[in-house]
Write a protein that holds these residues in place. Structure first.
Motif, PDB file in Angstrom:
ATOM      1  N   ILE A   1       0.822  -1.209   0.000  1.00  0.00           N
ATOM      2  CA  ILE A   1       0.000   0.000   0.000  1.00  0.00           C
ATOM      3  C   ILE A   1       0.857   1.260   0.000  1.00  0.00           C
ATOM      4  CG2 ILE A   1      -0.242   0.048   2.511  1.00  0.00           C
ATOM      5  CD1 ILE A   1      -2.843   1.077  -0.163  1.00  0.00           C
TER       6      ILE A   1
ATOM      7  N   TYR B   1      -6.922   4.132  -7.235  1.00  0.00           N
ATOM      8  CA  TYR B   1      -7.586   3.690  -5.999  1.00  0.00           C
ATOM      9  C   TYR B   1      -8.530   2.519  -6.295  1.00  0.00           C
ATOM     10  CZ  TYR B   1     -10.993   3.645  -2.219  1.00  0.00           C
ATOM     11  OH  TYR B   1     -11.837   3.249  -1.213  1.00  0.00           O
TER      12      TYR B   1
ATOM     13  N   THR C   1      -8.398  -1.476  -4.794  1.00  0.00           N
ATOM     14  CA  THR C   1      -9.552  -2.122  -4.149  1.00  0.00           C
ATOM     15  C   THR C   1      -9.939  -3.404  -4.883  1.00  0.00           C
ATOM     16  OG1 THR C   1     -11.034  -0.668  -5.410  1.00  0.00           O
ATOM     17  CG2 THR C   1     -10.483  -0.003  -3.156  1.00  0.00           C
TER      18      THR C   1
ATOM     19  N   GLU D   1      -7.962  -6.167  -3.836  1.00  0.00           N
ATOM     20  CA  GLU D   1      -8.205  -6.446  -2.421  1.00  0.00           C
ATOM     21  C   GLU D   1      -7.009  -6.091  -1.551  1.00  0.00           C
ATOM     22  OE1 GLU D   1      -9.519 -10.468  -2.070  1.00  0.00           O
ATOM     23  OE2 GLU D   1     -11.478 -10.047  -2.960  1.00  0.00           O
ATOM     24  N   ILE D   2      -6.348  -4.984  -1.923  1.00  0.00           N
ATOM     25  CA  ILE D   2      -5.275  -4.438  -1.094  1.00  0.00           C
ATOM     26  C   ILE D   2      -5.921  -3.445  -0.138  1.00  0.00           C
ATOM     27  CG2 ILE D   2      -3.147  -3.062  -1.076  1.00  0.00           C
ATOM     28  CD1 ILE D   2      -2.644  -4.118  -3.933  1.00  0.00           C
ATOM     29  N   THR D   3      -5.671  -3.612   1.140  1.00  0.00           N
ATOM     30  CA  THR D   3      -6.309  -2.763   2.145  1.00  0.00           C
ATOM     31  C   THR D   3      -5.700  -1.362   2.125  1.00  0.00           C
ATOM     32  OG1 THR D   3      -6.625  -4.710   3.536  1.00  0.00           O
ATOM     33  CG2 THR D   3      -6.897  -2.558   4.583  1.00  0.00           C
ATOM     34  N   PRO D   4      -6.535  -0.340   1.849  1.00  0.00           N
ATOM     35  CA  PRO D   4      -5.996   1.031   1.870  1.00  0.00           C
ATOM     36  C   PRO D   4      -5.693   1.462   3.299  1.00  0.00           C
ATOM     37  CG  PRO D   4      -8.363   1.064   1.491  1.00  0.00           C
ATOM     38  CD  PRO D   4      -7.956  -0.376   1.505  1.00  0.00           C
ATOM     39  N   SER D   5      -4.776   2.416   3.431  1.00  0.00           N
ATOM     40  CA  SER D   5      -4.453   2.973   4.747  1.00  0.00           C
ATOM     41  C   SER D   5      -5.084   4.349   4.871  1.00  0.00           C
ATOM     42  CB  SER D   5      -2.937   3.072   4.922  1.00  0.00           C
ATOM     43  OG  SER D   5      -2.402   4.039   4.029  1.00  0.00           O
TER      44      SER D   5
ATOM     45  N   THR E   1      -3.821   6.724   2.334  1.00  0.00           N
ATOM     46  CA  THR E   1      -4.477   6.626   1.022  1.00  0.00           C
ATOM     47  C   THR E   1      -5.655   7.601   0.931  1.00  0.00           C
ATOM     48  OG1 THR E   1      -4.000   4.244   1.166  1.00  0.00           O
ATOM     49  CG2 THR E   1      -5.410   4.978  -0.643  1.00  0.00           C
TER      50      THR E   1
ATOM     51  N   HIS F   1     -14.051   0.946   5.931  1.00  0.00           N
ATOM     52  CA  HIS F   1     -12.820   0.137   5.971  1.00  0.00           C
ATOM     53  C   HIS F   1     -12.294  -0.035   7.395  1.00  0.00           C
ATOM     54  CE1 HIS F   1     -12.697   0.899   1.602  1.00  0.00           C
ATOM     55  NE2 HIS F   1     -11.927  -0.174   1.551  1.00  0.00           N
ATOM     56  N   GLN F   2     -13.138   0.349   8.369  1.00  0.00           N
ATOM     57  CA  GLN F   2     -12.787   0.219   9.791  1.00  0.00           C
ATOM     58  C   GLN F   2     -11.498   0.968  10.126  1.00  0.00           C
ATOM     59  OE1 GLN F   2     -12.834  -4.056  10.427  1.00  0.00           O
ATOM     60  NE2 GLN F   2     -15.016  -3.992  10.935  1.00  0.00           N
ATOM     61  N   LEU F   3     -11.317   2.097   9.449  1.00  0.00           N
ATOM     62  CA  LEU F   3     -10.186   2.976   9.752  1.00  0.00           C
ATOM     63  C   LEU F   3     -10.704   4.193  10.512  1.00  0.00           C
ATOM     64  CD1 LEU F   3      -8.353   2.896   6.297  1.00  0.00           C
ATOM     65  CD2 LEU F   3      -7.552   1.801   8.397  1.00  0.00           C
TER      66      LEU F   3
END
Length: 835
Positions: free
Chosen positions: A521, A544, A548, A551-555, A558, A585-587
């Motif tokens: 990422i 972006y 997605t 299936e790379i988890t953004p930070s 990002t 995204h639970q961020l």
């Protein structure tokens, strides 16, 4: 406590061996001993030797006739040794140990060392008992160590069984048991050591305090330590100062400091009493936890107990003080150390030098080194490394390079750490060529650059814009089979993006993805930032979507980058909607997330939207930063809510947030525009009270405010005081005050400040003169305008059409035809023609 170790988990079982023939009994002397036949229980290959009796007889005869080394080095033995098995060697050693223990030990070692013969356990134990009988402790420990290493972890049950059944009657058996337990413990085989001690307890054999101490040390992290300590007390084995020190260290390791202190206090009156080692352990632990004052109290207690601190005691406390930043007190302890006859060692000086380095006080570090040299203590490699790191840390790379030269002249070779620090510092200040020279120097002295070394250089070259050279270095790195990591790839990608070469950056990025190296990422974030900075939000959004889909988890970085991109393109709706996407995204949105959005709302004048975001930020327990508050202050200033902006500034200090120069500059400028230069100057003074150095922009704003809305004489006094204090000013400060004096008609003051500007090395241009001459002409100060026109010509600046037209019009209005003709002549000289 040790009884449960009788039931050993998964003991090692060896198959029973055929007992060897006793036909060689005639060769064994009549001195009482345990026969080899009784001892032997290991596997053999009797078929390998047709007539073992003859072979053993011949070897013993040869040893007696020719001596140990001569016979073992002869042709006969070199041939026959290949056919020897364990039973034969055991018989030979058993015969020799009766005749001469020294001969038996020598035969055992030479056979092992010269011919790499792997002895049986019987032989190991026979030799061990012989060495124990002669009190040759060092050799005994070495032999048992080698046997334990060969047997490995879990071998205690079988070795104990052999000792128990076949060596119990040997006089030196007790010592062998003890050394076996000690060796298992010394080399970390704790369960084996406990098994040995359990067997010893069954045999009423007491372990030595050295063995117990070794076991305690290995168990100091666990509660089992106290079980072993109880065994020591029950056995009556006299404890020593190291026993107590290990127990105290164990309590400290288990974070039971209060128990450690109580244990230390209870030691008073016992046979062992207090020990320096125990005090050092507690002092060290308190220092590590940051309780230096408590550590000092124990240091004083040590002195009261009549113990003389050693260099280690002082070094622990000096290190703790240095870490706490109390360098003055650390130096006092170093002086106290000398006053009490304890000489500071290289470690003492190294600790002090490192302490000054951590605080960035390299002058103090140098004083320590000078003192060190005066005492005849030469700096070592680590000391030089500390100094080099210190100078590079404060940006003094040239001093670091001088130290490198000094090291080389003294015959020291820099470590890879020193080279890496120097390389990094050179790259940070865009001295990449010198960094490359250091790379080649590293290779010349035999140091191999690693991935980090190359990554630093590649990053430095990319930062300087030399991307092509960075690519060459990257290829060189790969050709040497030094494989790049994500930091290397990140450096290359960042360099390409920073130079604006976005097409090359994308090509490089796509290659990484194709080779499965780009699924990080961080690399996506670099590429996204590159697009955003160029204003290409469409490509950023496309990228972006790609991450997605993979299936790379953004930070959170990002999303912050995308939000900044949308705000930059005035797409506040899209930027605001990303807050909900972040939560999906639970961020957790960061202060940067909210501040970026708030600034965008502030720029478009939506103060309500900005304040709503601030409220949401506080509700979500996201702490605003000083930048967040600066944005809010900017918004309040735009609405001329000066009182509220000052209150918010005061609130920042109350919350422990330090406003920066931009915060103050924003409010100062607003007060200047509001013609309240008094309050603006008060805010400037407040900056100084908070040890915040105003920037040239601060002074530009203040001088402009005083010139436009205040007293011009105050502006003069401010500028002159700044010049006298050698405060760095920009050209804008001078041009502002010059224009103000021209507008007021005070040409003499304008000339003074204009000349000062030139003397300070600021380059003047036609625009500077044009601005002044225009103002003078508008106020009909023709003679003064002519003065500046002549100044311009004397400075070697050619007039342009515009300035000449202004002067001609002014002369016409005054009816000064003579000046008109003179100026026309000058215009022709410069190739200019009037309309």
């Amino acid at each position: 406590m040790l009884k449960h170790f009788h039931q050993w988990k998964n003991p090692l079982h060896f198959p029973a061996r055929s007992r060897i023939s006793a036909s060689l009994s005639s060769l064994i002397f009549t001195k009482s001993s345990v026969s080899t036949a009784e001892l032997y229980d290991e596997p053999t290959t009797p078929s390998a030797v047709p007539n073992p009796t003859d072979t053993v007889r011949e070897i013993i005869y040869g040893l007696r006739s020719f001596g140990l080394r001569r016979f073992l080095g002869g042709d006969y033995f070199r041939t026959v040794v290949l056919t020897l098995d364990w039973p034969q060697v055991d018989q030979i050693i058993d015969v020799l140990r009766v005749e001469s223990p020294e001969f038996a030990v020598g035969f055992f070692h030479l056979l092992k060392d010269w011919y790499r013969f792997r002895h049986s356990r019987v032989s190991w134990f026979v030799v061990s008992h012989l060495l124990a009988g002669e009190r040759r402790f060092k050799e005994l420990q070495l032999v048992i160590k080698q046997m334990v290493e060969e047997e490995g972890s879990g071998s205690a049950p079988s070795l104990c069984e052999l000792l128990l059944n076949n060596f119990r009657v040997w006089d030196s058996n007790i010592l062998v048991w003890d050394i076996l337990g000690f060796t298992y413990s010394r080399y970390g085989m704790v369960e084996d050591a406990l098994f040995v001690l359990a067997k010893m307890k069954d045999l009423n054999i007491n372990a030595s305090i050295q063995t117990y101490n070794s076991l305690l040390y290995n168990l100091r992290h666990t509660e089992t330590m106290w079980d072993v300590h109880n065994e020591i007390k029950v056995s009556g084995t006299p404890q020593n100062e190291y026993t107590h020190s290990i127990l105290i260290d164990g309590l400290c390791e288990q974070s039971r400091l209060q128990d450690a202190v109580s244990f230390l206090q209870n030691a008073e009156g016992k046979d062992t009493g207090f020990s320096i080692v125990s005090f050092n352990t507690i002092i060290s632990r308190f220092c590590k936890l940051g309780f230096v004052d408590v550590a000092k109290s124990f240091f004083c207690m040590m002195l009261k107990c009549g113990l003389v601190p050693d260099s280690y005691s002082y070094n622990i406390l000096i290190h703790g003080l240095c870490v706490a930043g109390s360098m003055e007190e650390a130096l006092e302890f170093k002086n106290d150390m000398e006053n009490h006859g304890v000489e500071p060692d290289i470690v003492t000086y190294r600790i002090l030098a490192k302490g000054f380095r951590l605080l960035g006080f390299m002058s103090g570090a140098w004083k320590v080194i000078q003192d060190m040299l005066l005492k005849g203590v030469n700096p070592d490699l680590l000391t030089y490394t500390i100094l080099i790191c210190g100078h590079c840390q404060i940006g003094n790379i040239d001093e670091g390079l001088k130290l490198r030269e000094e090291m080389l002249s003294r015959g020291f070779h820099l470590s890879i750490i020193s080279y890496s620090v120097l390389l990094s510092s050179l790259c940070k200040i865009a001295r990449a060529e010198e960094a490359l020279e250091l790379l080649y120097e590293m290779e010349a002295v035999g140091l191999k650059p690693d991935t980090i070394t190359y990554s630093i250089l590649i990053h430095g070259l990319c930062k300087k814009g030399e991307v092509q050279r960075a690519i060459q270095l990257f290829e060189e790195m790969c050709s040497r089979r030094i494989f790049p990591n994500y930091f290397t790839h990140g450096s290359m990608l960042l360099g390409l993006c920073k130079t604006g070469n976005i097409l090359e950056a994308r090509k490089y990025f796509d290659n990484l993805i194709a080779s499965d190296s780009g699924d990080d990422i961080v690399l996506y974030n670099i590429m996204l930032d590159g697009y955003v900075k160029l204003g290409n939000i469409a490509e950023a959004v496309q990228l972006y979507k790609q991450l997605t889909e993979k299936e790379i988890t953004p930070s959170i970085v990002t999303f912050n980058t995308l939000i900044h991109g949308f705000c930059k393109n005035n797409k506040l709706g899209e930027a605001r909607s990303l807050l909900d996407t972040i939560k999906l995204h639970q961020l957790v949105p960061s202060a940067v997330t909210y501040t970026t959005l708030m600034n965008a709302y502030c720029e478009v004048g939506d103060m309500q939207g900005m304040l709503e975001l601030l409220q949401e930020m506080e509700e979500k327990a996201v702490m605003p930063t000083h930048i967040t508050y600066t944005v809010v202050i900017k918004g309040l200033c735009k609405q001329w809510k000066l009182r509220e902006s000052v209150q918010l500034l005061e609130g920042m200090h109350a919350k422990g947030l330090t406003p920066d120069q931009i915060t103050y500059n924003t409010i100062i400028q607003c007060f200047c525009k509001a013609s309240d230069t008094t309050k603006a100057c008060q805010l400037h003074n407040e900056m100084l009270l908070h040890n915040l150095q105003p920037t040239p922009v601060t002074y530009n704003v203040l001088i402009n405010g005083l010139c436009v809305h205040g007293d011009l004489m105050d502006a003069d006094r401010l500028l002159l005081s700044l010049v006298n204090r050698k405060i760095n000013l920009t050209k804008i400060a001078y041009t502002t005050i010059v224009k103000a004096h021209c507008a007021k008609g005070d040409v003499s003051r304008a000339v003074i400040f204009f000349r000062q500007m030139v003397e300070k090395g600021f380059k003047t241009s036609i625009r500077d003169y044009s601005a002044v001459i225009n103002r003078l002409c508008k106020r009909c100060l023709i003679n003064e305008a002519k003065h500046f026109f002549c100044m311009m010509l004397s400075d070697g600046i050619s007039p342009d059409q515009e300035i000449c037209e202004v002067m001609l019009n002014a002369f016409h209005r005054e009816g000064d035809l003579e000046s008109v003709f003179e100026l026309l002549a000058e215009m022709i000289k410069f190739g200019l023609f009037p309309d």
